[in-house]
Design a protein around this motif. Structure first.
Motif, PDB file in Angstrom:
ATOM      1  N   CYS A 134      34.685 -34.891  40.454  1.00 57.28           N
ATOM      2  CA  CYS A 134      35.607 -34.447  39.414  1.00 57.28           C
ATOM      3  C   CYS A 134      35.394 -35.303  38.166  1.00 57.28           C
ATOM      4  N   ASP A 183      40.308 -21.967  38.934  1.00 55.61           N
ATOM      5  CA  ASP A 183      39.417 -22.774  38.090  1.00 55.61           C
ATOM      6  C   ASP A 183      37.977 -22.498  38.535  1.00 55.61           C
ATOM      7  N   ALA A 186      35.556 -25.770  38.571  1.00 56.57           N
ATOM      8  CA  ALA A 186      36.075 -27.023  39.116  1.00 56.57           C
ATOM      9  C   ALA A 186      34.962 -27.872  39.716  1.00 56.57           C
TER      10      ALA A 186
END
Length: 393
Positions: A134, A183, A186
């Motif tokens: 992330c 998303d 992501a």
């Protein structure tokens, strides 16, 4: 604190959109063991909820069915192996214990030993996956409610975090198509299966679909802390086919080793290598020889695993029958916990159970009228049902 991150790790973080000011947050997460993280950053790993527990939770005679612990201790074979390891406590982690654990897990899961990495619990690798995949430009997507550590870590790192509600229509499985739609770019799609707190399963076919349809470079992270209670197919079967899936395991649940701190991540070696590039301390190396020995012996106890699972299922189904008879609403579960919907705020009910010397679980922000109940021994659940009769009446 950024000096604790390797030069390679700093270059990677900068390339993915982190600023140097955020290095300290990364170093804080990866430079400590999970217990230290929980103490220093309680909002990350759920220690904040511990403050909601009854003050007398640990008093003598309190029945503890609130933390998804196993009602009994480690398997006898695990205890014997752990006791033998204590005699070698003058040595720094004899390498054969680590190797034996990995080889035994490989044999049981039909996964190459090169794809298995042991950890002191599963909190470190979970947070490490969020750090690794992330970023400020690629966020995290999870179900809600679920185990919150992943999105708390993303929030701490100031990465985007998106949640998708569980739905009764699909038996409270994680809706993988909704995860992707929420998303499409992501960095990590997190699935806890069986899910905590509902104990509900997400089919392997759905996880495989997400793996096939997710964006390039993202990771499907599958948390299987409770898989042994379900006795169903594991996502470990997908690890050898793709570098983009990571499966987490822990010995804290069915194996009864919560206090010994032992976990595993199963992933392609290149994926593990990416997770390890931020700190030179190599947290996966700080493992207790007692935990390694107990885990290595326990994972082979197939008959003991089935017997313990069946004992839990018997206590759980008897409790479900009681709840149905009393007209109490609950979500059917495939693990050692389930959710009750009291149709009114759950916090006072938890205190009422504490007054009966029973510690039940907490509620989730999305479901404030629900309590998570851990399935304990048959005697524990009989006491729970007796107390429920008094409290609900």
């Amino acid at each position: 604190m950024s000096g604790l991150i390797t030069e390679e790790g700093q270059d990677d973080l900068l390339e993915r959109g982190y600023s140097r000011r955020q290095f300290g947050r990364v170093a804080a997460l990866l430079g400590m063991q999970s217990a230290a993280i929980a103490a220093a950053f309680p909002h990350l790993l759920g220690a904040a909820e511990a403050r909601e527990m009854p003050a007398d939770r640990d008093k003598s005679g309190m029945i503890r069915i609130g933390s998804n612990e196993c009602w009994t201790g480690p398997f006898p074979a695990g205890i014997a192996a752990g006791e033998a390891a204590v005699r070698l406590g003058n040595r720094y982690e004899p390498t054969h214990m680590r190797r034996t654990l990995i080889e035994n897990v490989a044999a049981v899961e039909n996964v190459p030993a090169s794809h298995i990495l042991p950890w002191p619990g599963s909190s470190d690798p979970l947070s490490r996956v969020i750090v690794t995949f992330c970023s400020p430009t690629r966020g995290l997507v999870t179900a809600n409610p679920t185990y919150e550590a992943a999105w708390r870590t993303a929030d701490w790192l100031q990465a985007k975090s998106t949640t998708v509600p569980l739905k009764a229509a699909n038996r409270y499985a994680v809706d993988v198509r909704a995860l992707l739609a929420a998303d499409p770019h992501a960095g990590v799609y997190y699935i806890c299966s069986p899910n905590n707190p509902t104990g509900t399963l997400t089919p392997i076919a759905d996880i495989a679909w997400l793996l096939d349809n997710k964006p390039a470079g993202s990771i499907v992270l599958v948390d299987e802390a409770y898989i042994h209670f379900a006795g169903t197919q594991s996502a470990a079967s997908l690890v050898t086919r793709s570098k983009d899936i990571i499966v987490l395991r822990t010995f804290s649940k069915l194996f009864g080793m919560a206090g010994l701190r032992l976990g595993l991540s199963l992933a392609h070696p290149e994926t593990h290598q990416k997770m390890m590039r931020y700190d030179g301390a190599n947290q996966s190396g700080t493992l207790s020889i007692v935990a390694l020995a107990a885990g290595g012996a326990s994972v082979l106890r197939a008959q003991d695993i089935v017997a313990r699972r069946n004992e839990m299922i018997a206590a759980r189904e008897e409790t479900f029958a009681f709840l149905k008879k009393r007209g109490v609403s609950f979500i059917p579960s495939q693990a050692n916990m389930f959710m009750i919907d009291w149709k009114k705020p759950a916090a006072p009910i938890r205190q009422a159970f504490a007054a009966q010397n029973i510690d039940i679980g907490r509620s989730w922000t999305l479901w404030p009228n629900c309590s998570r109940i851990t399935v304990g021994s048959a005697a524990d659940m009989k006491a729970f049902c007796g107390a429920l009769d008094k409290i609900v009446a």
